[in-house]
Design a protein around this motif. Structure first.
Motif, PDB file in Angstrom:
ATOM      1  N   MET A   1       0.831  -1.202   0.000  1.00  0.00           N
ATOM      2  CA  MET A   1       0.000   0.000   0.000  1.00  0.00           C
ATOM      3  C   MET A   1       0.862   1.248   0.000  1.00  0.00           C
ATOM      4  O   MET A   1       0.597   2.210  -0.736  1.00  0.00           O
ATOM      5  N   VAL A   2       1.892   1.257   0.812  1.00  0.00           N
ATOM      6  CA  VAL A   2       2.751   2.438   0.915  1.00  0.00           C
ATOM      7  C   VAL A   2       3.511   2.665  -0.382  1.00  0.00           C
ATOM      8  O   VAL A   2       3.659   3.808  -0.840  1.00  0.00           O
ATOM      9  N   ILE A   3       3.993   1.587  -1.009  1.00  0.00           N
ATOM     10  CA  ILE A   3       4.696   1.729  -2.278  1.00  0.00           C
ATOM     11  C   ILE A   3       3.761   2.281  -3.346  1.00  0.00           C
ATOM     12  O   ILE A   3       4.162   3.074  -4.207  1.00  0.00           O
ATOM     13  N   SER A   4       2.491   1.893  -3.294  1.00  0.00           N
ATOM     14  CA  SER A   4       1.520   2.368  -4.270  1.00  0.00           C
ATOM     15  C   SER A   4       1.155   3.832  -4.054  1.00  0.00           C
ATOM     16  O   SER A   4       0.798   4.529  -5.011  1.00  0.00           O
ATOM     17  N   ALA A   5       1.218   4.283  -2.814  1.00  0.00           N
ATOM     18  CA  ALA A   5       0.868   5.679  -2.505  1.00  0.00           C
ATOM     19  C   ALA A   5       1.899   6.236  -1.541  1.00  0.00           C
ATOM     20  O   ALA A   5       1.646   6.350  -0.331  1.00  0.00           O
ATOM     21  N   PRO A   6       3.098   6.600  -2.017  1.00  0.00           N
ATOM     22  CA  PRO A   6       4.199   6.929  -1.110  1.00  0.00           C
ATOM     23  C   PRO A   6       4.247   8.377  -0.624  1.00  0.00           C
ATOM     24  O   PRO A   6       4.981   8.675   0.308  1.00  0.00           O
ATOM     25  N   GLN A   7       3.516   9.280  -1.255  1.00  0.00           N
ATOM     26  CA  GLN A   7       3.645  10.686  -0.910  1.00  0.00           C
ATOM     27  C   GLN A   7       2.914  11.026   0.395  1.00  0.00           C
ATOM     28  O   GLN A   7       1.938  10.364   0.763  1.00  0.00           O
ATOM     29  N   PRO A   8       3.386  12.040   1.113  1.00  0.00           N
ATOM     30  CA  PRO A   8       2.678  12.459   2.341  1.00  0.00           C
ATOM     31  C   PRO A   8       1.225  12.822   2.080  1.00  0.00           C
ATOM     32  O   PRO A   8       0.372  12.642   2.949  1.00  0.00           O
ATOM     33  N   GLN A   9       0.935  13.322   0.869  1.00  0.00           N
ATOM     34  CA  GLN A   9      -0.434  13.673   0.538  1.00  0.00           C
ATOM     35  C   GLN A   9      -1.333  12.448   0.418  1.00  0.00           C
ATOM     36  O   GLN A   9      -2.555  12.562   0.425  1.00  0.00           O
ATOM     37  N   HIS A  10      -0.727  11.250   0.303  1.00  0.00           N
ATOM     38  CA  HIS A  10      -1.489  10.006   0.213  1.00  0.00           C
ATOM     39  C   HIS A  10      -1.726   9.376   1.583  1.00  0.00           C
ATOM     40  O   HIS A  10      -2.478   8.414   1.691  1.00  0.00           O
ATOM     41  N   PHE A  11      -1.043   9.877   2.599  1.00  0.00           N
ATOM     42  CA  PHE A  11      -1.034   9.183   3.882  1.00  0.00           C
ATOM     43  C   PHE A  11      -2.445   9.076   4.474  1.00  0.00           C
ATOM     44  O   PHE A  11      -2.772   8.087   5.136  1.00  0.00           O
TER      45      PHE A  11
END
Length: 571
Positions: free
Chosen positions: A527-537
């Protein structure tokens, strides 16, 4: 009058002396007892594990030029090996005497760490020379040896944990629920304390001295710890006779008793066993390597089948689902905190507070279990855990949250311009490996972290601060308070597994449980690799809460559908 007072004083002194002798005798008995020896042995083992888990991640980053590639490879190798071999490890624990399993696991673990430390010391000391040999391929060989040895140490640590914390303490407590809950809680408290102090200790050595000295420190610790743990576990095995008695493993498929060329006893050929005899002939006609491989596959399949048919299957699966989360003090959450202007010193303080709340969870577990029972303790802990995590959900939409769903839209020039502007405002650090990806791929869950981010992110240049700290405050308030319910729930499921799994299957089922934990842990890194930006957190937070809710729902289903009152320790 004076004589009477003197006699009373002498009498009080006499009673006091007897009381001191009684206390000293009781203390001596406890210090020589199996519980204390297990606690000391467990503390030494956990301390060594925590130091090593922290140090190996830092060492791999230093070796590869402060790049996270080796750490990522190491994380994937460790997770994959436990995922594939968890059932085999548990089956090996079930099939062998308890003392041999503990001693072999302890020896393999510590020797692997010792050899790995020696290799690391040589690489750090002669890195430039090694890079010139075989056109640099010797460096690749050294990296491979380090990762393999570290993985072997982790597998041995998994076997030792299953043997001691899932089997030995059940026998030592005499299958007493109250005593078992007390030992589980104490072991978890030791784990919580070492999880904070051990990385700090070895981190100070590495900071004040060097990486080579840090490797030497870990090497010396493991050699001393090996001797002490070996002696203590041997003594526990001698003073608890029940440990030498072990229920035989029941085969799910008797065909595989004939593995490695063993011939079955002659039986009259009848219609009932004709097909079996032909199948046995086909098995024994296979080459030895294929027979071994077939047995390994069959053992894994039987282990997973044994796990699924357990009455506490849903409770164990629910616990595994709790590993798919970014809401913990691992490298991901702390890395996100850095992007939001939280300093390393404050994060260290928050980690200490989280350790205290984790200890509170172990205390709450013992009291709730005594008052409301084990199953109801899990329900209360689940509700508390979910209630605290609602604060994390609120943080996603609170002032100061960097969440921006527009970043998930297809790429275009306008969005790239907006992304560059927002990244300059929000993101405080980047790494050469992947923009916005600042974490290795596997934390230490054992239960549950491989890196100490206050070291990895030192000297990070600070940027602009967020408009409001409301979001990050709500996030960490939820994460810290949720640990009370989390660890209480973890202890509840752990004891349910101890109480309801037959002794002959205790190792293999817990091995599969470890595999499930690592599998769900890998999902959260995907999941983190798919959405790594702080804006995705914020999206990751919502997904994590959904996974956790699903896990607790499985526990509620276990409570309603599969609970068998009065079931305790079959076999």
């Amino acid at each position: 009058m004076f004589a009477v007072s003197s006699q009373i004083l002498n009498l009080i002194c006499t009673y006091f002396d007897f009381y001191c002798i009684f206390l000293s005798g009781s203390a001596l008995i406890y210090l020589k007892g199996p519980k204390f020896l297990i606690y000391v042995s467990g503390a030494l083992s956990m301390w060594g594990d925590r130091m090593w888990h922290f140090a190996i991640s830092v060492f791999l980053i230093e070796l590869y030029g402060r790049n996270l590639l080796l750490t990522a490879v190491f994380g994937l190798v460790v997770a994959g090996s436990v995922l594939l071999l968890g059932a085999l490890i548990g089956d090996w624990v079930d099939r062998n005497p308890r003392n041999k399993v503990a001693h072999a696991s302890l020896f393999i673990q510590n020797i692997s760490v010792t050899l790995c430390s020696i290799v690391l010391m040589l690489v750090f000391s002669y890195k430039q020379r090694i890079e010139q040999i075989w056109d640099g391929w010797l460096t690749v060989v050294c990296y491979t040896v380090v990762i393999v040895l570290a993985d072997v140490a982790n597998l041995a640590s998994t076997a030792l944990t299953i043997a001691i914390q899932r089997d030995w303490i059940v026998v030592i407590t005499g299958y007493n629920r109250g005593h078992l809950a007390g030992m589980n809680a104490t072991m978890r408290r030791i784990d919580q304390v070492t999880n904070i102090l051990a990385p700090l200790a070895v981190g100070q050595v590495m900071t004040l001295a060097s990486n080579v000295v840090g490797c030497g420190f870990i090497l010396g610790w493991n050699l001393v710890s090996l001797l002490v743990e070996f002696f203590f576990l041997s003594r526990v095995y001698r003073i608890v006779p029940a440990l030498s008695v072990k229920a035989p493993v029941v085969e799910l498929d008797q065909v595989y008793l004939q593995r490695e060329g063993n011939v079955a006893q002659p039986q009259p050929l009848t219609e009932g066993n004709c097909n079996t005899s032909l199948h046995l002939k086909e098995i024994t006609d296979l080459p030895l390597c294929l027979r071994r491989f077939r047995w390994l596959v069959s053992t894994c399949k039987d282990g997973w089948r044994a796990y699924y048919r357990q009455p506490v299957f849903l409770a164990g699966l629910g616990l595994a689902f709790l590993y798919t989360t970014v809401l913990g003090f691992d490298c991901i959450t702390t890395g996100y905190a850095y992007t939001q202007g939280i300093s390393g010193s404050l994060l260290s303080l928050l980690m200490g507070v989280s350790a205290i709340t984790g200890l509170m969870g172990t205390v709450m577990f013992t009291r709730l279990r005594k008052t409301y029972g084990l199953v109801n303790t899990g329900i209360i802990s689940s509700c508390l855990h979910l209630g605290c995590l609602l604060l994390c959900v609120c943080s996603v939409f609170a002032p100061g949250s960097p969440m921006d769903l527009s970043l998930l839209m297809p790429y275009n020039s306008n969005s790239s311009t907006d992304f560059g502007r927002m990244a300059g405002q929000r993101q405080k650090h980047t790494y050469p490996l992947r923009g916005g990806s600042n974490q290795p791929l596997l934390p230490d869950r054992s239960s549950i972290h491989w890196t100490n981010n206050t070291v990895l992110f030192d000297n990070v240049p600070s940027g602009t601060e967020p408009e409001s700290y409301t979001s990050i405050i709500l996030l960490f308030l939820g994460v810290i308070t949720a640990r009370i319910g989390l660890w209480s729930f973890d202890l509840t499921v752990t004891q349910l597994l101890q109480e309801n799994i037959c002794e002959s299957e205790r190792g293999v089922v817990n091995g599969v449980q470890s595999s499930m934990n690592y599998l769900m842990d890998l999902l959260h890194f995907i999941m983190v690799i798919s959405a790594p930006q702080p804006q995705h957190f914020g999206i990751l937070v919502i997904i994590s809460v959904l996974f956790i809710t699903t896990g607790h729902t499985m526990y509620f289903l276990y409570d309603e559908v599969f609970l068998s009152p009065g079931l305790f320790l079959c076999g």
